[in-house]
Every structure is written in C-alpha cells, then in structure tokens.
Design a protein around this motif. Sequence first.
Motif, PDB file in Angstrom:
ATOM      1  N   GLU A   6       0.751  -1.221   0.100  1.00 24.16           N
ATOM      2  CA  GLU A   6      -0.104   0.067  -0.179  1.00 24.16           C
ATOM      3  C   GLU A   6       0.833   1.290   0.004  1.00 24.16           C
ATOM      4  O   GLU A   6       1.888   1.325   0.472  1.00 24.16           O
ATOM      5  CB  GLU A   6      -0.985   0.059   1.156  1.00 24.16           C
ATOM      6  N   GLY A   9      -0.645   6.856   1.981  1.00 23.32           N
ATOM      7  CA  GLY A   9      -1.319   7.328   3.266  1.00 23.32           C
ATOM      8  C   GLY A   9      -0.725   8.664   3.487  1.00 23.32           C
ATOM      9  O   GLY A   9       0.335   8.977   2.828  1.00 23.32           O
ATOM     10  N   TRP A  36     -10.457  -3.389   0.776  1.00 22.72           N
ATOM     11  CA  TRP A  36      -9.673  -2.493   1.730  1.00 22.72           C
ATOM     12  C   TRP A  36     -10.160  -2.576   3.087  1.00 22.72           C
ATOM     13  O   TRP A  36     -11.477  -2.711   3.198  1.00 22.72           O
ATOM     14  CB  TRP A  36      -9.879  -1.116   1.285  1.00 22.72           C
ATOM     15  N   ARG A  38      -9.558  -1.069   7.453  1.00 21.73           N
ATOM     16  CA  ARG A  38      -8.737  -0.220   8.352  1.00 21.73           C
ATOM     17  C   ARG A  38      -8.810  -0.619   9.728  1.00 21.73           C
ATOM     18  O   ARG A  38      -9.659  -1.402  10.309  1.00 21.73           O
ATOM     19  CB  ARG A  38      -9.157   1.312   8.186  1.00 21.73           C
ATOM     20  N   ARG A  45      -9.867  -4.683  12.933  1.00 23.14           N
ATOM     21  CA  ARG A  45      -9.813  -4.457  11.444  1.00 23.14           C
ATOM     22  C   ARG A  45     -11.261  -4.510  11.030  1.00 23.14           C
ATOM     23  O   ARG A  45     -11.972  -5.324  11.017  1.00 23.14           O
ATOM     24  CB  ARG A  45      -8.908  -5.459  11.027  1.00 23.14           C
ATOM     25  N   LEU A  48     -14.086  -1.823   4.692  1.00 23.08           N
ATOM     26  CA  LEU A  48     -14.416  -0.760   4.056  1.00 23.08           C
ATOM     27  C   LEU A  48     -15.030  -0.903   2.832  1.00 23.08           C
ATOM     28  O   LEU A  48     -15.956  -0.305   2.290  1.00 23.08           O
ATOM     29  CB  LEU A  48     -13.110   0.081   3.873  1.00 23.08           C
ATOM     30  N   ASP A  90     -11.492   8.767  10.779  1.00 25.82           N
ATOM     31  CA  ASP A  90     -11.298   7.805   9.689  1.00 25.82           C
ATOM     32  C   ASP A  90      -9.843   7.531   9.711  1.00 25.82           C
ATOM     33  O   ASP A  90      -9.227   6.848   9.094  1.00 25.82           O
ATOM     34  CB  ASP A  90     -11.248   8.602   8.134  1.00 25.82           C
ATOM     35  N   TYR A  94      -4.542   1.613   7.323  1.00 27.09           N
ATOM     36  CA  TYR A  94      -5.372   1.097   5.930  1.00 27.09           C
ATOM     37  C   TYR A  94      -4.699   0.007   5.350  1.00 27.09           C
ATOM     38  O   TYR A  94      -3.491   0.104   4.949  1.00 27.09           O
ATOM     39  CB  TYR A  94      -5.873   2.359   4.960  1.00 27.09           C
ATOM     40  N   TYR A  95      -5.390  -1.292   4.923  1.00 30.12           N
ATOM     41  CA  TYR A  95      -5.065  -2.330   4.623  1.00 30.12           C
ATOM     42  C   TYR A  95      -5.734  -2.695   3.330  1.00 30.12           C
ATOM     43  O   TYR A  95      -6.592  -2.551   3.165  1.00 30.12           O
ATOM     44  CB  TYR A  95      -4.841  -3.394   5.572  1.00 30.12           C
ATOM     45  N   CYS A  96      -4.659  -3.203   2.397  1.00 27.59           N
ATOM     46  CA  CYS A  96      -5.345  -3.704   1.153  1.00 27.59           C
ATOM     47  C   CYS A  96      -5.377  -5.357   1.488  1.00 27.59           C
ATOM     48  O   CYS A  96      -4.400  -5.890   2.110  1.00 27.59           O
ATOM     49  CB  CYS A  96      -5.063  -3.282  -0.447  1.00 27.59           C
ATOM     50  N   GLY A 117       0.011  -2.138   5.313  1.00 33.84           N
ATOM     51  CA  GLY A 117      -0.571  -1.105   5.855  1.00 33.84           C
ATOM     52  C   GLY A 117      -0.040   0.242   5.585  1.00 33.84           C
ATOM     53  O   GLY A 117       1.273   0.155   5.699  1.00 33.84           O
TER      54      GLY A 117
END
Length: 124
Positions: A6, A9, A36, A38, A45, A48, A90, A94-96, A117
């Motif tokens: 990722e 950010g 995705w 977060r 976790r 999203l 928010d 954030y993770y994919c 992340g």
Amino acid sequence: QVHLVESGGGLVQAGGSLRLSCAASGRTFGSYTMGWFRQAPGKERDFLSAISVGGGSTYYADSVKGRFTISRDNAKNTAYLQMNSLKPEDTAVYYCAAALGVRNLRLTGIYDYWGQGTQVTVSS
C-alpha cells in the motif's frame, strides 16, 4: 503468491482527500477480489470496500459509502481507494487484501493475502 504494497497514506485535514494505492506482484492479480480494511488503535480491523475481479461490482461499508470509491487497474496490477470528505474518525492504518473467494467479502478471514498497511491521519 501475491505480494501487496500500500501507498498514499499521510496526514490530511478534515474535509480533505487522499488516494491509496495497492500494488500487487505476480501475474494473477486479475484473479483476485480486492478489499480495503482499516484498523484504529485498540479496535478491530474493519471492512471498508471490495471490488470484483473485473471491477464491475463494488461493495462499501455504510461508514464510507458516498465518500470512498474503490477501483482497480488490472493492467497495472493495482487497486485504489479514493477517499474524500475525510473525518478525524477515519484515522487508522489502512490495509488492502486479496481474496480468491467472492463471498463474505466483509470478513477478514476470507482474504488470502494482506499488505503491510499505510497510516492515514485526519486532523480536525
């Protein structure tokens, strides 16, 4: 094997925007549903958004619907998360993630691969 990285950010003021990218290694990116998630400190976790292998179907959590947009470019082996109207809540890592499955996309357990992340911080 799929390796996910990722980027995108950072620190942004409330109301601002960021676009996260998730670059995938390997030739099989187009076979994976992408998601995705977060995670804020001390919290679970959370799902999203997710996008189907061809990009024709997208899914969103209620908390981000209308503000976040998921997309993918299979030619570039990359998934994206455009985040607008950001709020202090928010703030999170954030993770994919990549999944061969197509059901229960809101569950972390169905994803086969995860990135490391990227931190998103929204100031008020």
